[in-house]
Write a protein that holds these residues in place. Structure first.
Motif, short mmCIF file in Angstrom:
data_model
loop_
_atom_site.label_atom_id
_atom_site.label_comp_id
_atom_site.label_asym_id
_atom_site.label_seq_id
_atom_site.Cartn_x
_atom_site.Cartn_y
_atom_site.Cartn_z
N ARG A 34 0.86 -1.18 0.00
CA ARG A 34 0.00 0.00 0.00
C ARG A 34 0.89 1.23 0.00
N TRP A 35 0.67 2.11 -0.96
CA TRP A 35 1.53 3.29 -1.06
C TRP A 35 0.95 4.40 -0.20
N ASP A 36 1.37 4.45 1.06
CA ASP A 36 0.82 5.41 2.02
C ASP A 36 1.29 6.84 1.76
N GLY A 37 2.37 6.98 1.00
CA GLY A 37 2.89 8.31 0.76
C GLY A 37 2.09 9.11 -0.25
N ALA A 38 1.22 8.44 -1.00
CA ALA A 38 0.48 9.14 -2.04
C ALA A 38 -0.63 10.00 -1.44
N ASP A 39 -1.08 10.98 -2.22
CA ASP A 39 -2.23 11.77 -1.80
C ASP A 39 -3.50 10.94 -2.02
N ASP A 40 -4.64 11.56 -1.79
CA ASP A 40 -5.90 10.81 -1.90
C ASP A 40 -6.56 10.96 -3.27
N ALA A 95 5.54 11.66 -4.61
CA ALA A 95 4.52 10.75 -4.08
C ALA A 95 3.46 10.45 -5.14
N ARG A 96 3.06 11.49 -5.88
CA ARG A 96 2.06 11.29 -6.93
C ARG A 96 2.63 10.46 -8.08
N TRP A 97 3.90 10.72 -8.47
CA TRP A 97 4.51 9.92 -9.53
C TRP A 97 4.53 8.45 -9.14
N ILE A 98 4.91 8.18 -7.88
CA ILE A 98 5.00 6.79 -7.44
C ILE A 98 3.62 6.13 -7.42
N ALA A 99 2.61 6.88 -6.99
CA ALA A 99 1.25 6.34 -7.02
C ALA A 99 0.84 5.97 -8.45
N GLU A 100 1.16 6.83 -9.40
CA GLU A 100 0.83 6.55 -10.80
C GLU A 100 1.69 5.41 -11.34
N MET A 101 2.94 5.32 -10.91
CA MET A 101 3.80 4.20 -11.32
C MET A 101 3.21 2.88 -10.85
N GLN A 102 2.75 2.86 -9.61
CA GLN A 102 2.16 1.63 -9.07
C GLN A 102 0.92 1.23 -9.87
N ALA A 103 0.07 2.21 -10.16
CA ALA A 103 -1.15 1.91 -10.92
C ALA A 103 -0.84 1.42 -12.32
N TYR A 104 0.13 2.06 -12.97
CA TYR A 104 0.49 1.67 -14.34
C TYR A 104 1.16 0.30 -14.35
#
Length: 288
Positions: free
Chosen positions: A16-22, A218-227
């Motif tokens: 779970r990427w807790d560092g990302a925004d909501d 944090a947002r880049w990493i959230a998008e990396m995880q999703a992609y």
């Protein structure tokens, strides 16, 4: 081993990427899916885009704040202060240079860069607070933490000082405008596709970032995880570690990851202009 760019340091696994925004993630089309699209459909889409004009495109809703009682400074001297995440690294040296060039071109603008020498949100807030009392007309910023920085930016707006963010955003109502250098899902796609090209679609990777709350990374990493989950489900995200925009900490963190995972680790993502070369140095020295 590949290295991709784009207090004790913390670490976090990928469950779970807790560092990302909501915000919701918006992963782009997978590389192979894009290549397989029918030419006719592509041509139609390209033609439609070519015919579109700025007037035809709906402007996004304005969600920023407003400077209360700001004076009309058209044609008058304007004094700005730039408070980046930190000073003394190449990336923000470059943004400072660009601001100075723009100010010289405008003619009536003076801009000064001042900020902490480490990526510390408390220190950054102090610099912005001091700028408010100094009587500047505008504040430029790149946030170390989008939530923590918001109150002092709102204080500036309430004092009639214009506030514009770049590189790393705050909460939207704490500034007027935000200049985004690239779309997060576009950054994510390029980085993950590059890892797949270099190391295969089942590569195991780790990430060296600045902090878990730094908004742009944090947002880049959230998008990396999703992609990655959408397009390369067999890839394995081993761990993400913080390095505080510090070259030595970045090197040490990358070295720790190399020692911890050994041959299991196929690649490292460096999420900052400091983490990338430092991680590459760790890989090079580890292979020496």
């Amino acid at each position: 081993m590949s290295v991709m760019a784009l207090m004790p340091a913390r670490a976090q696994d990928a469950k779970r990427w807790d560092g990302a925004d909501d915000l919701a993630t918006e992963p782009l089309d997978c590389a192979m899916a894009g290549a397989a699209m029918a030419p006719a459909a592509d041509a139609t889409a390209d033609a439609s885009m070519a015919e579109a004009t700025p007037a035809m495109m709906a402007a996004p809703e304005y969600i920023g704040g407003a400077a209360t009682g700001a004076p009309d400074l058209a044609g008058k001297p304007i004094t700005l202060i730039d408070v980046p995440k930190l000073i003394g690294i190449g990336y923000f040296d470059a943004t400072t240079k660009g601001q100075q060039e723009a100010a010289a071109e405008l003619g009536n603008v003076t801009v000064k860069t001042d900020g902490p020498t480490d990526a510390n949100i408390d220190k950054q807030i102090t610099f912005i607070d001091n700028a408010i009392t100094s009587g500047v007309n505008g504040i430029l910023f790149a946030a170390n933490d989008p939530v923590a920085i918001a109150p002092v930016l709102k204080k500036a707006l309430a004092a009639g000082i214009h506030v514009v963010g770049y590189d790393a955003n705050s909460e939207p109502d704490a500034r007027e405008w935000f200049v985004q250098q690239a779309l997060p899902n576009g950054i994510a796609k390029v980085m993950v596709d590059d890892m797949a090209t270099e190391k295969g679609d089942s590569a195991a990777f780790a990430i060296v970032t600045s902090t878990f709350t730094t908004p742009n990374q944090a947002r880049w990493i959230a998008e990396m995880q999703a992609y990655q989950e959408k397009c390369y489900p067999n890839m394995k995200w081993l761990e993400t570690v913080e390095a505080q925009e510090d070259a030595k900490v970045s090197f040490d963190q990358a070295t720790t990851l190399l020692n911890k995972y050994g041959d299991q680790l196929n690649g490292l993502f460096g999420m900052t202009s400091v983490a990338t070369p430092s991680s590459a140095d760790a890989v090079t020295q580890g292979n020496a």
